[in-house]
Design a protein around this motif. Structure first.
Motif, mmCIF file in Angstrom:
data_model
loop_
_atom_site.group_PDB
_atom_site.id
_atom_site.type_symbol
_atom_site.label_atom_id
_atom_site.label_comp_id
_atom_site.label_asym_id
_atom_site.label_seq_id
_atom_site.Cartn_x
_atom_site.Cartn_y
_atom_site.Cartn_z
ATOM 1 N N PRO A 1 55.246 53.364 39.266
ATOM 2 C CA PRO A 1 56.324 52.467 39.683
ATOM 3 C C PRO A 1 56.506 51.340 38.665
ATOM 4 C CG PRO A 1 54.807 52.919 41.490
ATOM 5 C CD PRO A 1 54.182 53.481 40.248
ATOM 6 N N PRO A 2 57.735 51.003 38.316
ATOM 7 C CA PRO A 2 57.955 49.953 37.328
ATOM 8 C C PRO A 2 57.569 48.589 37.876
ATOM 9 C CG PRO A 2 60.033 50.606 38.319
ATOM 10 C CD PRO A 2 58.994 51.571 38.819
ATOM 11 N N VAL A 3 57.243 47.686 36.967
ATOM 12 C CA VAL A 3 56.919 46.326 37.374
ATOM 13 C C VAL A 3 58.160 45.688 37.990
ATOM 14 C CG1 VAL A 3 57.504 45.330 35.124
ATOM 15 C CG2 VAL A 3 55.883 44.152 36.592
ATOM 16 N N PRO A 4 58.012 44.945 39.091
ATOM 17 C CA PRO A 4 59.173 44.279 39.693
ATOM 18 C C PRO A 4 59.782 43.253 38.735
ATOM 19 C CG PRO A 4 57.306 44.329 41.212
ATOM 20 C CD PRO A 4 56.788 44.765 39.871
ATOM 21 N N ALA A 5 60.903 42.691 39.155
ATOM 22 C CA ALA A 5 61.576 41.692 38.329
ATOM 23 C C ALA A 5 60.652 40.519 38.068
ATOM 24 C CB ALA A 5 62.846 41.228 39.019
ATOM 25 N N ILE A 6 60.653 40.058 36.827
ATOM 26 C CA ILE A 6 59.824 38.924 36.428
ATOM 27 C C ILE A 6 60.714 37.684 36.376
ATOM 28 C CG2 ILE A 6 58.279 38.002 34.669
ATOM 29 C CD1 ILE A 6 57.931 40.945 33.711
ATOM 30 N N PRO A 7 60.350 36.623 37.068
ATOM 31 C CA PRO A 7 61.197 35.432 37.082
ATOM 32 C C PRO A 7 61.461 34.909 35.676
ATOM 33 C CG PRO A 7 59.475 35.262 38.738
ATOM 34 C CD PRO A 7 59.148 36.457 37.899
ATOM 35 N N ASP A 8 62.653 34.377 35.488
ATOM 36 C CA ASP A 8 63.025 33.750 34.223
ATOM 37 C C ASP A 8 62.650 32.276 34.313
ATOM 38 O OD1 ASP A 8 64.051 33.035 31.814
ATOM 39 O OD2 ASP A 8 66.156 33.373 32.326
ATOM 40 N N ALA A 9 61.533 31.925 33.728
ATOM 41 C CA ALA A 9 61.015 30.564 33.829
ATOM 42 C C ALA A 9 60.143 30.280 32.610
ATOM 43 C CB ALA A 9 60.198 30.405 35.113
ATOM 44 N N PRO A 10 59.962 29.001 32.265
ATOM 45 C CA PRO A 10 59.091 28.694 31.121
ATOM 46 C C PRO A 10 57.636 29.046 31.366
ATOM 47 C CG PRO A 10 59.779 26.684 32.252
ATOM 48 C CD PRO A 10 60.588 27.797 32.820
ATOM 49 N N LEU A 11 57.232 29.061 32.649
ATOM 50 C CA LEU A 11 55.852 29.393 32.995
ATOM 51 C C LEU A 11 55.863 30.247 34.253
ATOM 52 C CD1 LEU A 11 52.756 29.101 32.807
ATOM 53 C CD2 LEU A 11 52.968 26.901 34.009
ATOM 54 N N VAL A 12 55.249 31.422 34.172
ATOM 55 C CA VAL A 12 55.100 32.299 35.327
ATOM 56 C C VAL A 12 53.607 32.445 35.600
ATOM 57 C CG1 VAL A 12 55.418 34.625 36.248
ATOM 58 C CG2 VAL A 12 57.247 33.549 34.919
ATOM 59 N N LEU A 13 53.204 32.072 36.814
ATOM 60 C CA LEU A 13 51.813 32.158 37.233
ATOM 61 C C LEU A 13 51.642 33.436 38.041
ATOM 62 C CD1 LEU A 13 51.493 28.476 38.489
ATOM 63 C CD2 LEU A 13 50.931 29.354 36.224
ATOM 64 N N LEU A 14 50.853 34.350 37.511
ATOM 65 C CA LEU A 14 50.673 35.660 38.124
ATOM 66 C C LEU A 14 49.306 35.691 38.796
ATOM 67 C CD1 LEU A 14 52.105 38.385 38.407
ATOM 68 C CD2 LEU A 14 51.064 39.092 36.244
ATOM 69 N N GLY A 15 49.316 35.696 40.145
ATOM 70 C CA GLY A 15 48.073 35.657 40.897
ATOM 71 C C GLY A 15 47.603 37.046 41.279
ATOM 72 N N GLU A 16 46.371 37.369 40.949
ATOM 73 C CA GLU A 16 45.837 38.708 41.163
ATOM 74 C C GLU A 16 44.633 38.699 42.088
ATOM 75 O OE1 GLU A 16 43.674 40.584 38.080
ATOM 76 O OE2 GLU A 16 42.181 39.008 38.185
ATOM 77 N N GLN A 17 44.276 39.885 42.547
ATOM 78 C CA GLN A 17 43.000 40.134 43.218
ATOM 79 C C GLN A 17 42.147 40.894 42.221
ATOM 80 O OE1 GLN A 17 43.093 41.472 47.350
ATOM 81 N NE2 GLN A 17 41.431 42.912 46.921
ATOM 82 N N HIS A 18 40.978 40.366 41.910
ATOM 83 C CA HIS A 18 40.217 40.865 40.770
ATOM 84 C C HIS A 18 39.802 42.329 40.882
ATOM 85 C CE1 HIS A 18 40.376 36.863 39.331
ATOM 86 N NE2 HIS A 18 39.422 36.366 40.078
ATOM 87 N N ASP A 19 39.636 42.834 42.095
ATOM 88 C CA ASP A 19 39.190 44.221 42.235
ATOM 89 C C ASP A 19 40.330 45.172 42.582
ATOM 90 O OD1 ASP A 19 39.639 43.332 44.792
ATOM 91 O OD2 ASP A 19 37.763 44.093 45.632
ATOM 92 N N ALA A 20 41.565 44.727 42.405
ATOM 93 C CA ALA A 20 42.729 45.569 42.697
ATOM 94 C C ALA A 20 43.282 46.122 41.382
ATOM 95 C CB ALA A 20 43.806 44.769 43.434
#
Length: 268
Positions: A25-44
């Motif tokens: 599946p393709p990555v969803p839309a990425i916000p257009d912003a100077p800084l994007v904070l991508l929060g993950e779950q480390h074991d996912a």
């Protein structure tokens, strides 16, 4: 005569991204912003794949200024390495700790940026500075009373209630210091018209407790938080601008593992 396009890092990335999208599946839309904070779950595993694909997409679009990662310390980066750098060279430059951050999990994210000619910058507070942070009461003032208490509760839950109450203030200060370090690193990497992508555990990107609290107010307003959500785990209300839903992670008893690490008896 056939038309031959010059083989550039951007073209190679585009072809790689197209090939990946044909099978996943393709990555969803990425916000257009100077800084994007991508929060993950480390074991996912799906979260690291999405992070890799986000790096590739932003790079192909010419939007990626830098990749800032929690997984390497502030002061370490890949600036000056060529796109052809080996994984060993990249790990050495970042002083990568594979015990804490398995390279097989995060290496593809990092290498996607390196191969696109984009710097990877460590943002975490170095371990050598943590003892001083534990004793620095000024860090308590970085959050208001409600946020400080919420951070304390989050750390207590994250350690399964196994930490003595006397240790919680120090652990909260370490978390605040790490968020400050990540915020400062991301701010220093900003470039006009481009996006800094910051990858960290989801607790670090919360608007009420994490990195956004330590940004300049104007930047905090422009920054966008993307929360990668595994299997319907709840997202704290108002803490993310976008949610990327992913499959659930196979069940693990993290508290049992932590009790074993801390030498605590198993619960009956």
């Amino acid at each position: 005569m056939p038309c031959r396009l010059p083989v550039t890092p951007a073209l190679l990335l585009a072809l790689t991204l197209l090939g990946a999208c044909a099978h996943q599946p393709p990555v969803p839309a990425i916000p257009d912003a100077p800084l994007v904070l991508l929060g993950e779950q480390h074991d996912a595993d799906e979260h690291q794949r999405l992070a890799r694909d986000a790096v590739r997409r932003l790079a192909v679009q010419g939007r990626l200024a830098a990749l800032v990662v929690e997984m390497a310390d502030a002061g370490r980066d890949t600036r000056g390495l060529p796109p052809q750098a080996s994984e060993a060279q990249v790990r050495e430059r970042l002083v990568w700790n594979s015990d804490g951050w398995p390279w097989e999990r995060y290496g593809p994210v990092v290498m996607a940026a390196v191969q696109a000619g984009v710097p990877v910058i460590g943002g975490n507070q170095p371990r050598a500075q943590m003892r001083a942070s534990m004793q620095d009461s000024r860090l308590d003032q970085r959050l208001d009373a409600a946020a400080l208490d919420a951070q304390r509760q989050a750390i207590e839950r994250g350690h399964c209630g196994l930490l003595p109450d006397s240790q919680l203030p120090a652990m909260v200060r370490i978390q605040i210091a790490r968020d400050l370090s990540l915020a400062h690193t991301a701010t220093s990497a900003l470039r006009p018209g481009q996006t800094v992508l910051l990858l960290a555990g989801s607790g670090h990107v919360r608007r009420d407790l994490g990195i956004p609290r330590h940004l300049d107010p104007a930047l905090a307003q422009q920054a966008r938080v993307v929360w990668m959500q595994a299997g319907g785990d709840p997202v704290p209300a108002g803490q993310a601008d976008a949610t990327w839903a992913t499959p659930a992670v196979p069940g693990k008893d993290h508290c049992a593992q932590l009790r074993e690490q801390m030498g605590q008896p198993a619960r009956r």
